[in-house]
Design a protein around this motif. Sequence first.
Motif, short mmCIF file in Angstrom:
data_model
loop_
_atom_site.label_atom_id
_atom_site.label_comp_id
_atom_site.label_asym_id
_atom_site.label_seq_id
_atom_site.Cartn_x
_atom_site.Cartn_y
_atom_site.Cartn_z
N GLU A 37 -23.53 13.74 41.92
CA GLU A 37 -23.45 12.66 43.12
C GLU A 37 -22.49 11.93 43.39
O GLU A 37 -22.07 11.76 44.36
CB GLU A 37 -24.76 11.91 42.68
CG GLU A 37 -25.25 10.94 43.69
CD GLU A 37 -26.38 11.30 44.58
OE1 GLU A 37 -27.10 12.25 44.24
OE2 GLU A 37 -26.64 10.85 45.70
N ARG A 237 -28.79 4.57 39.26
CA ARG A 237 -29.43 4.74 40.50
C ARG A 237 -28.40 5.35 41.58
O ARG A 237 -27.28 4.81 41.95
CB ARG A 237 -30.11 3.69 40.94
CG ARG A 237 -31.13 2.88 39.99
CD ARG A 237 -31.40 1.66 40.49
NE ARG A 237 -31.86 0.87 39.32
CZ ARG A 237 -32.75 -0.38 39.67
NH1 ARG A 237 -32.80 -0.60 40.85
NH2 ARG A 237 -33.10 -0.92 38.56
N PRO A 238 -28.87 6.41 42.30
CA PRO A 238 -27.97 7.02 43.00
C PRO A 238 -27.50 5.99 44.35
O PRO A 238 -26.41 6.10 44.76
CB PRO A 238 -28.72 8.40 43.92
CG PRO A 238 -29.55 8.73 42.64
CD PRO A 238 -29.87 7.53 41.91
N GLU A 239 -28.39 5.37 44.85
CA GLU A 239 -28.14 4.44 45.73
C GLU A 239 -27.28 3.30 45.43
O GLU A 239 -26.21 2.81 46.20
CB GLU A 239 -29.32 3.96 46.56
CG GLU A 239 -30.07 2.71 45.71
CD GLU A 239 -31.00 3.30 44.47
OE1 GLU A 239 -31.12 4.64 44.36
OE2 GLU A 239 -32.03 2.80 44.02
N ARG A 240 -27.26 2.94 44.13
CA ARG A 240 -26.07 2.19 43.82
C ARG A 240 -24.58 2.74 43.44
O ARG A 240 -23.85 1.95 43.69
CB ARG A 240 -26.58 1.27 42.43
CG ARG A 240 -27.82 0.46 42.65
CD ARG A 240 -28.09 -0.54 41.38
NE ARG A 240 -28.86 -1.33 41.80
CZ ARG A 240 -29.61 -2.28 40.68
NH1 ARG A 240 -29.43 -1.98 39.36
NH2 ARG A 240 -30.40 -3.07 41.12
N ARG A 242 -23.33 4.68 45.58
CA ARG A 242 -23.05 4.46 46.87
C ARG A 242 -22.41 3.04 47.14
O ARG A 242 -21.29 2.84 47.47
CB ARG A 242 -23.78 4.79 48.02
CG ARG A 242 -24.26 6.34 48.23
CD ARG A 242 -25.00 6.71 49.08
NE ARG A 242 -25.25 8.26 49.27
CZ ARG A 242 -24.29 9.23 49.16
NH1 ARG A 242 -23.17 9.01 49.72
NH2 ARG A 242 -24.60 10.41 49.00
N GLU A 243 -23.22 1.94 46.71
CA GLU A 243 -23.10 0.83 46.84
C GLU A 243 -21.81 0.23 46.06
O GLU A 243 -20.89 -0.37 46.73
CB GLU A 243 -24.29 -0.13 46.40
CG GLU A 243 -24.26 -1.67 46.53
CD GLU A 243 -25.04 -2.40 45.94
OE1 GLU A 243 -26.29 -1.61 45.70
OE2 GLU A 243 -25.14 -3.63 45.39
#
Length: 281
Positions: A37, A237-240, A242-243
């Motif tokens: 990812e 965490r994948p969303e982090r 990105r963040e």
Amino acid sequence: MSVGGPRIALNTGHEIPQLGIGTYLIPREDTERLVAEALEIGYRHIDGAASYGNEREIGRAIAASGIPREEIFVTTKLWNDRHAGDEPRRAFEESLGRLGLEYVDLYLIHWPVPSEDRYVHAWHRLEAIRDEGLARSIGVSNFLVEHLERLARESDTVPAVDQIELHPAFQQAELVARARARGTAIEAWSPLGRGRYPVLEEEPIVRAAAAHGRTPAQVALRWQLQRGHVIFPKTARPERLRENHAILDFELTADEEAAITALDRDGRVGRHPNTVGVSIP
Ligand code: NDP
């Protein structure tokens, strides 16, 4: 901006992407998916270590990505119980085998372990690995000024990096200045303080986050980049992922950067290097 974000020159002539991902405490079963990812998002730098137990999964994600090997910067580290005799070479070969790579970009001595007093020997073994082209650059981690000075006296190779604990509450200014004066780049481990103190609640960080429409984590990481540190925040965490990557398109003002720098207060969250022996993972 090239893929992978800004890069800084190492004293070996190679360049390192300033932003990467950390892999300590990423569960083995999640590592391949998270690294894949991260590569998809645009990260091109992975910080690993034999002691993190997930080199095989990192290697699988790299192989499956289809990204040319030379575009990904891979670091791994020599563990503390393998400084003696031929152990550094054997440990390195095991890491390379687990990663499934022909070379690593950076190989580090993980901790100096002064109680064993074998880090100079280990360093000479890393020089040989570097001379064979199996590690493009070699460096150290958790080395204090006294350890760097000993290497300077007993070796011709200046470490490419010193990877040390560094975040707003623990900036190690003297060590940073002394290392850089010799040409050693600084990698900041636990750039977010590992969540062990409320770095994301510090007033100058929260204020800058509001001003730029960013999260406090993004501001803390951006501060690190502007200070010239190499960083690899860890998140499961994948969303982090990105963040933490979305920090390349804004800039803290000089005043904001100075206010965060003023948070320095000897707030170590990890181990003191001189207290770490052979068996602390
Ligand atoms: P970090 O400072 O990177 O903090 C990681 C913690 O922050 C985790 O709890 C993570 O939680 C959380 N986090 C990550 N992103 C965010 C976000 N955007 N917002 C809020 N919380 C966030 O600590 P590490 O100690 O892991 O350091 C990073 C890397 O440095 C390591 O993975 C390793 O590669 C290296 N390291 C090297 C050492 C050495 O001795 N050389 C020692 C320690 C680390 P979650 O996972 O739930 O997102």
